[in-house]
Design a protein around this motif. Structure first.
Motif, PDB file in Angstrom:
ATOM      1  N   LEU A  21      72.484  19.997  39.260  1.00  0.00           N
ATOM      2  CA  LEU A  21      73.232  20.314  38.043  1.00  0.00           C
ATOM      3  C   LEU A  21      73.558  21.803  37.963  1.00  0.00           C
ATOM      4  CD1 LEU A  21      71.368  17.964  35.571  1.00  0.00           C
ATOM      5  CD2 LEU A  21      73.744  17.737  36.365  1.00  0.00           C
ATOM      6  N   ALA A  22      72.711  22.643  38.535  1.00  0.00           N
ATOM      7  CA  ALA A  22      72.973  24.083  38.556  1.00  0.00           C
ATOM      8  C   ALA A  22      74.171  24.418  39.448  1.00  0.00           C
ATOM      9  CB  ALA A  22      71.730  24.835  39.031  1.00  0.00           C
ATOM     10  N   GLN A  23      74.510  23.523  40.369  1.00  0.00           N
ATOM     11  CA  GLN A  23      75.635  23.733  41.282  1.00  0.00           C
ATOM     12  C   GLN A  23      76.964  23.194  40.736  1.00  0.00           C
ATOM     13  OE1 GLN A  23      75.131  25.632  43.965  1.00  0.00           O
ATOM     14  NE2 GLN A  23      73.027  25.757  43.233  1.00  0.00           N
ATOM     15  N   VAL A  24      76.933  22.547  39.588  1.00  0.00           N
ATOM     16  CA  VAL A  24      78.162  21.990  39.004  1.00  0.00           C
ATOM     17  C   VAL A  24      79.126  23.132  38.691  1.00  0.00           C
ATOM     18  CG1 VAL A  24      79.082  20.836  36.942  1.00  0.00           C
ATOM     19  CG2 VAL A  24      77.054  19.927  38.077  1.00  0.00           C
ATOM     20  N   ASP A  26      81.997  25.299  36.888  1.00  0.00           N
ATOM     21  CA  ASP A  26      82.492  25.464  35.519  1.00  0.00           C
ATOM     22  C   ASP A  26      81.675  24.639  34.518  1.00  0.00           C
ATOM     23  OD1 ASP A  26      84.098  26.469  33.503  1.00  0.00           O
ATOM     24  OD2 ASP A  26      85.695  25.003  33.830  1.00  0.00           O
ATOM     25  N   PRO A  27      80.337  24.869  34.442  1.00  0.00           N
ATOM     26  CA  PRO A  27      79.500  24.076  33.540  1.00  0.00           C
ATOM     27  C   PRO A  27      79.835  24.329  32.071  1.00  0.00           C
ATOM     28  CG  PRO A  27      78.261  25.938  34.375  1.00  0.00           C
ATOM     29  CD  PRO A  27      79.590  25.930  35.088  1.00  0.00           C
ATOM     30  N   ALA A  28      79.761  23.274  31.282  1.00  0.00           N
ATOM     31  CA  ALA A  28      80.103  23.370  29.862  1.00  0.00           C
ATOM     32  C   ALA A  28      78.974  23.949  29.017  1.00  0.00           C
ATOM     33  CB  ALA A  28      80.482  21.999  29.320  1.00  0.00           C
ATOM     34  N   HIS A  29      77.729  23.758  29.453  1.00  0.00           N
ATOM     35  CA  HIS A  29      76.605  24.262  28.664  1.00  0.00           C
ATOM     36  C   HIS A  29      75.480  24.749  29.571  1.00  0.00           C
ATOM     37  CE1 HIS A  29      75.892  19.874  29.137  1.00  0.00           C
ATOM     38  NE2 HIS A  29      74.687  20.282  29.427  1.00  0.00           N
ATOM     39  N   GLU A  30      74.551  25.457  28.953  1.00  0.00           N
ATOM     40  CA  GLU A  30      73.399  25.974  29.685  1.00  0.00           C
ATOM     41  C   GLU A  30      72.513  24.817  30.138  1.00  0.00           C
ATOM     42  OE1 GLU A  30      72.857  29.158  30.552  1.00  0.00           O
ATOM     43  OE2 GLU A  30      74.767  29.682  29.633  1.00  0.00           O
ATOM     44  N   GLN A  52      75.461  17.182  32.160  1.00  0.00           N
ATOM     45  CA  GLN A  52      76.310  18.368  32.258  1.00  0.00           C
ATOM     46  C   GLN A  52      77.769  17.923  32.292  1.00  0.00           C
ATOM     47  OE1 GLN A  52      77.203  21.412  31.576  1.00  0.00           O
ATOM     48  NE2 GLN A  52      75.595  22.410  32.770  1.00  0.00           N
ATOM     49  N   VAL A  53      78.652  18.812  31.907  1.00  0.00           N
ATOM     50  CA  VAL A  53      80.088  18.574  31.994  1.00  0.00           C
ATOM     51  C   VAL A  53      80.657  19.673  32.879  1.00  0.00           C
ATOM     52  CG1 VAL A  53      82.260  18.433  30.719  1.00  0.00           C
ATOM     53  CG2 VAL A  53      80.168  17.502  29.721  1.00  0.00           C
ATOM     54  N   SER A  54      81.527  19.270  33.811  1.00  0.00           N
ATOM     55  CA  SER A  54      82.153  20.204  34.728  1.00  0.00           C
ATOM     56  C   SER A  54      83.614  20.361  34.342  1.00  0.00           C
ATOM     57  CB  SER A  54      82.033  19.689  36.164  1.00  0.00           C
ATOM     58  OG  SER A  54      82.699  20.538  37.053  1.00  0.00           O
ATOM     59  N   GLY A  55      83.951  21.524  33.793  1.00  0.00           N
ATOM     60  CA  GLY A  55      85.324  21.735  33.348  1.00  0.00           C
ATOM     61  C   GLY A  55      85.703  20.712  32.295  1.00  0.00           C
ATOM     62  N   GLU A 124      77.903  30.605  29.325  1.00  0.00           N
ATOM     63  CA  GLU A 124      78.464  31.926  29.009  1.00  0.00           C
ATOM     64  C   GLU A 124      79.988  31.905  29.051  1.00  0.00           C
ATOM     65  OE1 GLU A 124      76.825  35.412  30.840  1.00  0.00           O
ATOM     66  OE2 GLU A 124      74.824  34.510  30.882  1.00  0.00           O
ATOM     67  N   ALA A 125      80.556  31.231  30.056  1.00  0.00           N
ATOM     68  CA  ALA A 125      82.023  31.159  30.166  1.00  0.00           C
ATOM     69  C   ALA A 125      82.612  30.439  28.960  1.00  0.00           C
ATOM     70  CB  ALA A 125      82.423  30.458  31.459  1.00  0.00           C
ATOM     71  N   ASN A 126      81.975  29.351  28.529  1.00  0.00           N
ATOM     72  CA  ASN A 126      82.499  28.626  27.368  1.00  0.00           C
ATOM     73  C   ASN A 126      82.257  29.385  26.074  1.00  0.00           C
ATOM     74  OD1 ASN A 126      83.731  26.547  28.662  1.00  0.00           O
ATOM     75  ND2 ASN A 126      82.031  25.128  28.476  1.00  0.00           N
ATOM     76  N   GLN A 127      81.167  30.142  25.987  1.00  0.00           N
ATOM     77  CA  GLN A 127      80.952  30.979  24.806  1.00  0.00           C
ATOM     78  C   GLN A 127      82.100  31.970  24.672  1.00  0.00           C
ATOM     79  OE1 GLN A 127      77.043  32.798  24.495  1.00  0.00           O
ATOM     80  NE2 GLN A 127      76.080  30.953  25.316  1.00  0.00           N
ATOM     81  N   GLN A 128      82.501  32.580  25.801  1.00  0.00           N
ATOM     82  CA  GLN A 128      83.607  33.540  25.767  1.00  0.00           C
ATOM     83  C   GLN A 128      84.913  32.851  25.387  1.00  0.00           C
ATOM     84  OE1 GLN A 128      83.249  36.960  25.991  1.00  0.00           O
ATOM     85  NE2 GLN A 128      85.308  36.787  25.126  1.00  0.00           N
TER      86      GLN A 128
END
Length: 141
Positions: A21-24, A26-30, A52-55, A124-128
């Motif tokens: 899951l850490a390799q997914v 564009d992960p949606a959440h931590e 997890q959600v990828s993109g 972090e990417a989705n927070q931004q």
């Protein structure tokens, strides 16, 4: 009429699942250490939880039982349930929600159960992205 509730079973991710899951991309959440089953309480068969959600395209679900565990990719091709209806915890009964569970789920649809799972922290990417969207909306006002 009482609404159905989610299964109370929780699973702790093993090292292999956490690493995958850490390799997914564009992960949606931590990442989280444990997941609650998202199916209706008393369901037959294995438990299922969105891991997890990828993109915007693929969700990774963990399916587990006492003897088996598997991470399963669910996307437009493999399919989500197509049922829709008013959410039990929505104030607007005219609002229509799509089921957020995989197509082959047992029991009630996600919109028929109160949302009792804890919120996940966006990556972090989705927070931004959320901050940028909020700033854009504020600038329009």
């Amino acid at each position: 009429m009482n609404s159905p509730h989610e299964c109370a079973t929780t699973v702790v991710l093993n090292e292999d699942e956490s690493e995958r899951l850490a390799q997914v991309p564009d992960p949606a959440h931590e990442p989280v250490d444990a997941l609650p089953c998202e199916l209706q309480a008393g369901h037959p068969g294995p438990h299922m939880a969105m891991a997890q959600v990828s993109g915007a395209d693929t969700a990774w679900w963990l399916r587990w039982s006492a003897t088996d565990r598997a991470l399963i990719a669910v996307d437009e091709e493999t399919g989500y349930c197509e049922a829709s209806g008013p959410a039990v915890d929505s104030q607007n009964r005219d609002e229509c929600w799509l089921c957020q569970l995989p197509a082959d789920h047992f029991g009630a649809h996600s919109w028929q159960m109160p949302n009792t799972t804890t919120g996940r922290i966006p990556s972090e990417a989705n927070q931004q992205k959320l901050i940028d969207l909020a700033n854009e909306l504020m600038e329009r006002q």
